[in-house]
Motif scaffolding. Structure first.
Motif, short mmCIF file in Angstrom:
data_model
loop_
_atom_site.label_atom_id
_atom_site.label_comp_id
_atom_site.label_asym_id
_atom_site.label_seq_id
_atom_site.Cartn_x
_atom_site.Cartn_y
_atom_site.Cartn_z
N LYS A 418 0.81 -1.22 0.00
CA LYS A 418 0.00 0.00 0.00
C LYS A 418 0.84 1.27 0.00
O LYS A 418 0.41 2.31 -0.50
N ASP A 419 2.05 1.19 0.61
CA ASP A 419 2.89 2.39 0.67
C ASP A 419 3.69 2.63 -0.60
O ASP A 419 4.52 3.54 -0.66
N GLY A 420 3.45 1.81 -1.63
CA GLY A 420 4.11 2.03 -2.91
C GLY A 420 5.45 1.34 -3.06
O GLY A 420 6.23 1.70 -3.94
N THR A 421 5.72 0.33 -2.21
CA THR A 421 6.99 -0.40 -2.32
C THR A 421 6.78 -1.64 -3.17
O THR A 421 5.92 -2.48 -2.88
N LYS A 457 9.06 2.94 -4.32
CA LYS A 457 10.34 2.31 -3.98
C LYS A 457 10.39 0.93 -4.62
O LYS A 457 9.36 0.28 -4.81
N VAL A 458 11.64 0.49 -4.90
CA VAL A 458 11.86 -0.86 -5.39
C VAL A 458 12.87 -1.52 -4.46
O VAL A 458 13.96 -0.99 -4.24
N VAL A 459 12.49 -2.67 -3.91
CA VAL A 459 13.38 -3.43 -3.02
C VAL A 459 13.55 -4.82 -3.61
O VAL A 459 12.59 -5.60 -3.68
N VAL A 460 14.77 -5.10 -4.05
CA VAL A 460 15.10 -6.42 -4.59
C VAL A 460 15.78 -7.20 -3.48
O VAL A 460 16.83 -6.79 -2.97
N TYR A 476 7.83 5.54 -13.41
CA TYR A 476 8.09 6.98 -13.40
C TYR A 476 8.21 7.59 -12.00
O TYR A 476 8.97 8.54 -11.78
N ASN A 477 7.45 7.07 -11.04
CA ASN A 477 7.42 7.68 -9.71
C ASN A 477 8.36 7.00 -8.71
O ASN A 477 8.39 7.38 -7.54
N ALA A 478 9.10 6.01 -9.17
CA ALA A 478 10.02 5.31 -8.27
C ALA A 478 11.21 6.21 -7.94
O ALA A 478 11.95 6.63 -8.83
N GLU A 479 11.40 6.51 -6.65
CA GLU A 479 12.46 7.41 -6.22
C GLU A 479 13.63 6.70 -5.55
O GLU A 479 14.69 7.28 -5.38
N GLU A 480 13.43 5.43 -5.18
CA GLU A 480 14.50 4.68 -4.51
C GLU A 480 14.54 3.26 -5.03
O GLU A 480 13.51 2.70 -5.41
N ILE A 481 15.76 2.67 -5.02
CA ILE A 481 15.90 1.25 -5.35
C ILE A 481 17.02 0.67 -4.51
O ILE A 481 18.07 1.29 -4.32
N VAL A 500 14.68 8.05 -9.68
CA VAL A 500 15.77 7.77 -8.74
C VAL A 500 16.90 8.78 -8.92
O VAL A 500 17.16 9.25 -10.03
N LYS A 501 17.57 9.10 -7.81
CA LYS A 501 18.70 10.03 -7.86
C LYS A 501 20.00 9.40 -7.39
O LYS A 501 21.05 10.02 -7.50
N ASN A 502 19.92 8.16 -6.89
CA ASN A 502 21.12 7.48 -6.43
C ASN A 502 20.92 5.98 -6.56
O ASN A 502 19.99 5.43 -5.99
N VAL A 503 21.80 5.34 -7.35
CA VAL A 503 21.71 3.90 -7.56
C VAL A 503 23.10 3.30 -7.34
O VAL A 503 24.09 3.76 -7.91
N ILE A 504 23.15 2.25 -6.51
CA ILE A 504 24.40 1.54 -6.27
C ILE A 504 24.31 0.16 -6.88
O ILE A 504 23.48 -0.66 -6.47
N ILE A 505 25.14 -0.08 -7.88
CA ILE A 505 25.20 -1.40 -8.52
C ILE A 505 26.19 -2.23 -7.71
O ILE A 505 27.38 -1.94 -7.68
N PRO A 506 25.72 -3.29 -7.02
CA PRO A 506 26.58 -4.02 -6.08
C PRO A 506 27.81 -4.64 -6.75
O PRO A 506 27.86 -4.84 -7.97
N ALA A 507 28.78 -4.98 -5.88
CA ALA A 507 30.08 -5.46 -6.38
C ALA A 507 30.00 -6.83 -7.04
O ALA A 507 30.93 -7.20 -7.78
#
Length: 724
Positions: A418-421, A457-460, A476-481, A500-507
Motif C-alpha cells: 500500500k505504501d508504494g513499495t 520504492k523498489v526493493v530487490v 516513473y514515480n520510483a524514487e529509490e531502489i 531515482v537520484k542514487n543507484v548503487i550497482i553491487p560489487a
C-alpha cells in the motif's frame, strides 16, 4: 600601567599580558590563558562581546537556529545576540560557523563600527588609527590580541567615553578595592580616599565621605565583593557602570578567589572533572550550594551531570564566619554521546549517536518488510539515557495490493504494498520468457497504469541473481531502489524513466546492459558501479545508449571508458591513501598513512609493499621508512571480496648527516651526505710535520649518523721525528 601577572592561573609572559589581565578582571575573558595565543573563533568572539556589553541576562539561549551550537547554552545565546546585533554574519540560516577563525580586519571593523555608533561620530579613520594592531587585516587574530583591541576601544575613544558597560580594571594602585575608568580618568578607592589618575599623568586626591563623594561597601548592597558601587550624593541614582575589583580589602585582609575546571579545558569526555581552587583570605568553599568545606587541598574532584553539552559549575568561597563570600561560575562542555542501534528482523538497520539527556531525533528512514507495514520502534525512549540502547522495529501484517510471479521456470516473485513499495523476492532470475519488452507488460505492476504510478520504492531481496530486460521499465514515480549482494546480472531498460537520484550497482554484478537503461532519469542521478571489472553491454544502436550520466566507478574500468565515449561525467571511487597528509617530504622516518573513505568503506584489507594483509579500520597506519636518504615509493594493495586494487605514492625522506674531516684537533673540511649514499672523500689534504698524508678514514657508505673522518699519515723515511 604596571599590571601584575604572577598568579599561577596565568600563562607565563603572554604577548599582551596587561590587556589580558585587565580583560579577565572585567569578566570579559577567562583567567586561564592556555588558549590566549590560539586563533580567535567566531563563538569565542561572540562570548567576549556579550560579556563586554554586560547583556548576559538578555541573551536568548533557548531559540535553536544553528546545528553547530547546542540550544540552551550560553554559547547559543551569544551566537543569537551577535547575529541580531549585526556584528557577525552566520555561514547560513542553519550554520553559525562557531569554530571559524576570524581575521584582524573583521574584528577591527566590528569594534570601530560600535565606537562610531556609541559616540555618534563619523570619523572612521580616527578610530582605526587608535584601535589597531601591527598586522595585516587579512591575518588571523588571536584571543590575546582581541584583549588588546577591546582595551583600546574602552580607553581610547575620541570623546573620552567608554563603549563597554564592563569597565577595564585591575591593580592600578596597590591595595585598591575598587577601580574604574570614566571620561579618560582612572579612579580608585584607597585607604578611605578616592584617587583619580587621568591621561595627563596627574594624580589628584579627593576625600571620601565629604559633601560630594560617598563610598559604599558591597556588603550594604548585598552584592558580590567585586561589584563595589560608587555613588554621587548630588544624583538620585548610582553612576552608570560596573566597578570591578581585583583585591578586596577588609579588616586588613586581602580576598581573592577563583577556580579552573580541568586546568581551563573547554570540554571533557569524562563526567569526573578536577577543580583547581585558588583563594586568598577565604578559608571555605561550597560547590553548587552544598555544604561548606575547608580549603585544605587543591584540586578537588567533582562529578558533572550526565547530560551532554555545556555545563556550569559554581563555587562559593567564604571566610571563617561566612561574613565575606564570593561566587565564581565556570563552564565546560561534557561530551557524552551514546549509540541508538536500530534493528529490523534481527539485522542492524541504522545506528546514530545522541547526547545523553537530549531528545532522540526521528530517524530519517524506515525499514521495509514484504507483506508488512512498519509500526514504529519498540521501547524507543524520548530522551537519550546514559548508555547505548538497541531498539527493534515493529511490523503489522498488511496484505499487498497486488502480487505475482515472473517466469514459470524461476522462483522469483513480486508484490506491491500500500505504501508504494515494489518487492522482488525469492531466488534466481527475475525475468520473463524471452526477455522481450512486450512480454514484460504481462507483469501487472507494469501493465496496469494505476499500479505502475503507485510504485515509489523498489526493493530487490537477497537471493535474486538476475534482473531481466525491462522488468523495471518506466516506473516513473520510483524514487529509490535497493539491490541485493546476490545480484550478478542486470538487463536492458533498467530504471528507464524513473525518478531515482542514487543507484548503487553491487560489487557482485559482473554484467550490466546499458541499452535503454537510465534514459529520461533526473539530471542529478548518480550511479555507482562497485565492481572494477564489470562488463558493460552496449551492443544495440547508439541511439539506445544513455548519455550525460553521472557515473562513479574505478579508474581503468569500462565505466570510465563508457563515460568518455558517451559524454558522461566520471568520478573515481578508488581506494587510496596519503602519506603525512600529502606532504612532499619529511625529516622523520616515522610517517602516518591515512586511508580515504572509499578504502575504509568498500574494502576489507590492505597490504603495504610485499607485506601481509591487515584488516582495515578507522585508524591511521604507522609506517617506518628505511634509513636511506631520498625518494621513497610506498605501494598499498587494497582487497575486498571481489578484487584487489593497488595505489602508489611517494615521499622524499631528507636524512642527511655531517662528515667532519679532522687532523688532530683541526677541522680541515665538512660535508653533508645522505644516509645510504656512497661517500666521496674531500679533495683537501692534511699536513703533519715528518709525515705524508695518505687518505681520510671514512666509510664507503654513509651511515645513519654523523661521521668524524680522521686523517691517516705515513711517516717519512728520512724523518727523525718519533711517531707518538
Amino acid at each position: 600601567m604596571d599590571i601584575e601577572t604572577e598568579d599561577e592561573n596565568y600563562r607565563e609572559a603572554p604577548s599582551y599580558a596587561d590587556e589580558v589581565k585587565i580583560m579577565s578582571d572585567c569578566g570579559v575573558m577567562p583567567q586561564i590563558y592556555s588558549m590566549y595565543n590560539k586563533p580567535l573563533t567566531k563563538i569565542e568572539f561572540a562570548k567576549a562581546m556579550v560579556r563586554a556589553m554586560e547583556v548576559q541576562l538578555y541573551i536568548d539561549k533557548e531559540t535553536s537556529r544553528y546545528t553547530d551550537i547546542t540550544a540552551g547554552t550560553f554559547s547559543n545565546g551569544c551566537a543569537n545576540y551577535v547575529v541580531e546585533a549585526g556584528w557577525i554574519t552566520p555561514n547560513s540560516d542553519t550554520v553559525f560557523g562557531a569554530n571559524d577563525v576570524m581575521t584582524y580586519g573583521e574584528v577591527q571593523d566590528i569594534i570601530v563600527s560600535m565606537c562610531l555608533e556609541a559616540e555618534g561620530a563619523a570619523d572612521q579613520d580616527f578610530y582605526k588609527s587608535n584601535i589597531m594592531l601591527n598586522k595585516n587585516v587579512s591575518d588571523t587574530i588571536t584571543y590575546e590580541e582581541l584583549a588588546s583591541i577591546l582595551l583600546q576601544a574602552a580607553t581610547s575613544t575620541k570623546e573620552g567615553r567608554y563603549i563597554f558597560q564592563n569597565i577595564p580594571c585591575g591593580i592600578i594602585f596597590e591595595g585598591s578595592i575598587s577601580t574604574r575608568l570614566e571620561y579618560n580618568t582612572w579612579m580608585a578607592a584607597l585607604n578611605g580616599k578616592l584617587k583619580t589618575y587621568d591621561n595627563s599623568g596627574e594624580l589628584d586626591e579627593i576625600i571620601v565621605n565629604d559633601e560630594e563623594w560617598e563610598l559604599y561597601d558591597a556588603d550594604l548592597f548585598e552584592i558580590e565583593d567585586d561589584e563595589i558601587k560608587l555613588v554621587v550624593n548630588n544624583y538620585d541614582q548610582v553612576i552608570s557602570g560596573y566597578y570591578s575589583t581585583y583585591d578586596i580589602v577588609k579588616d586588613g585582609k586581602t580576598y581573592k578567589a577563583d577556580f579552573t575546571i580541568n586546568d581551563g579545558a573547554s570540554e571533557t569526555n569524562s563526567k569526573t572533572v578536577s577543580l583547581k581552587l585558588s583563594a586568598e583570605g577565604y578559608t571555605k568553599y561550597s560547590i553548587g550550594g552544598g555544604a561548606y568545606k575547608a580549603i585544605t587541598s587543591s584540586p578537588v574532584s567533582y562529578n558533572l551531570d550526565s547530560k551532554h553539552g555545556e555545563q556550569s559549575i559554581s563555587v562559593t568561597f567564604a571566610n571563617d564566619d561566612l561574613s565575606k563570600t564570593k561566587t565564581v561560575t565556570r563552564t565546560i562542555k561534557l561530551n557524552n554521546l551514546h549509540k541508538v542501534i536500530y534493528k529490523a528482523d534481527g539485522k542492524e538497520f541504522a545506528t546514530v549517536e545522541v547526547g545523553c539527556g537530549l531528545t532522540i531525533p526521528v530517524l530519517d528512514k524506515t525499514p521495509l518488510k514484504e507483506g508488512y507495514a512498519f509500526d514504529g520502534w519498540e521501547n524507543l525512549p524520548e530522551i537519550m539515557p546514559d548508555n547505548d540502547i538497541t531498539v527493534n522495529a515493529k511490523f503489522i501484517v498488511e496484505p499487498p495490493v497486488a502480487a505475482g510471479t515472473f517466469s514459470a521456470k524461476h522462483k522469483a516473485k513480486w508484490s506491491l504494498s500500500k505504501d508504494g513499495t515494489l518487492y522482488i523476492s525469492g531466488t534466481g532470475s527475475a525475468s520473463v520468457n524471452g526477455n522481450e519488452m512486450n512480454a514484460c507488460f504481462d507483469l501487472d505492476y507494469l501493465f496496469d497504469s494505476e499500479k505502475r504510478e503507485m510504485v515509489k520504492k523498489v526493493v530487490v531481496g537477497e537471493g535474486i541473481t538476475e534482473l531481466g530486460d525491462y522488468v523495471l521499465y518506466e516506473l516513473y514515480n520510483a524514487e529509490e531502489i535497493t539491490l541485493p549482494s546476490t545480484l550478478t546480472k542486470i538487463g536492458e531498460g533498467f530504471m528507464k524513466g524513473s525518478s531515482v537520484k542514487n543507484v548503487i550497482i553491487p560489487a557482485n554484478v559482473i554484467s550490466f546492459n546499458f541499452n535503454w537503461s537510465f534514459e529520461k532519469c533526473p539530471a542529478d542521478l548518480e550511479i555507482y558501479f562497485m565492481y572494477k571489472d564489470i562488463n558493460l553491454i552496449t551492443e544495440a544502436h547508439d541511439l539506445n545508449l544513455p548519455r550525460n550520466l553521472n557515473l562513479r566507478g574505478y579508474s581503468g574500468s569500462e565505466v570510465e571508458t563508457y563515460a568518455a565515449e558517451n559524454n558522461c561525467t566520471f568520478n573515481a571511487i578508488d581506494p587510496d591513501f596519503a602519506i603525512n597528509n600529502g606532504t612532499e617530504s619529511t625529516t622523520d622516518k616515522n610517517v602516518k598513512i591515512s586511508l580515504n573513505d572509499y578504502a575504509k568503506n568498500d574494502f576489507k584489507q590492505y597490504k603495504i609493499n610485499d607485506g601481509e594483509y591487515t584488516n582495515i579500520d578507522a585508524n591511521d597506519i604507522d609506517f617506518v621508512l628505511d634509513n636511506a636518504d631520498g625518494e621513497k615509493a610506498i605501494s598499498i594493495t587494497f582487497k575486498n571480496d571481489n578484487f584487489e586494487m593497488a595505489k602508489v605514492h611517494k615521499i622524499i625522506f631528507n636524512n642527511k648527516h655531517k662528515i667532519t674531516y679532522l687532523s688532530g684537533d683541526t677541522i680541515i673540511d665538512e660535508a653533508t651526505v645522505g644516509c645510504g649514499a656512497k661517500i666521496k672523500a674531500t679533495d683537501k689534504i692534511a699536513s703533519k710535520e715528518g709525515y705524508t698524508f695518505l687518505k681520510w678514514d671514512v666509510p664507503e657508505i654513509m651511515p645513519d649518523s654523523d661521521v668524524v673522518a680522521n686523517a691517516i699519515f705515513v711517516k717519512n723515511a728520512d724523518s727523525e721525528q718519533l711517531d707518538t
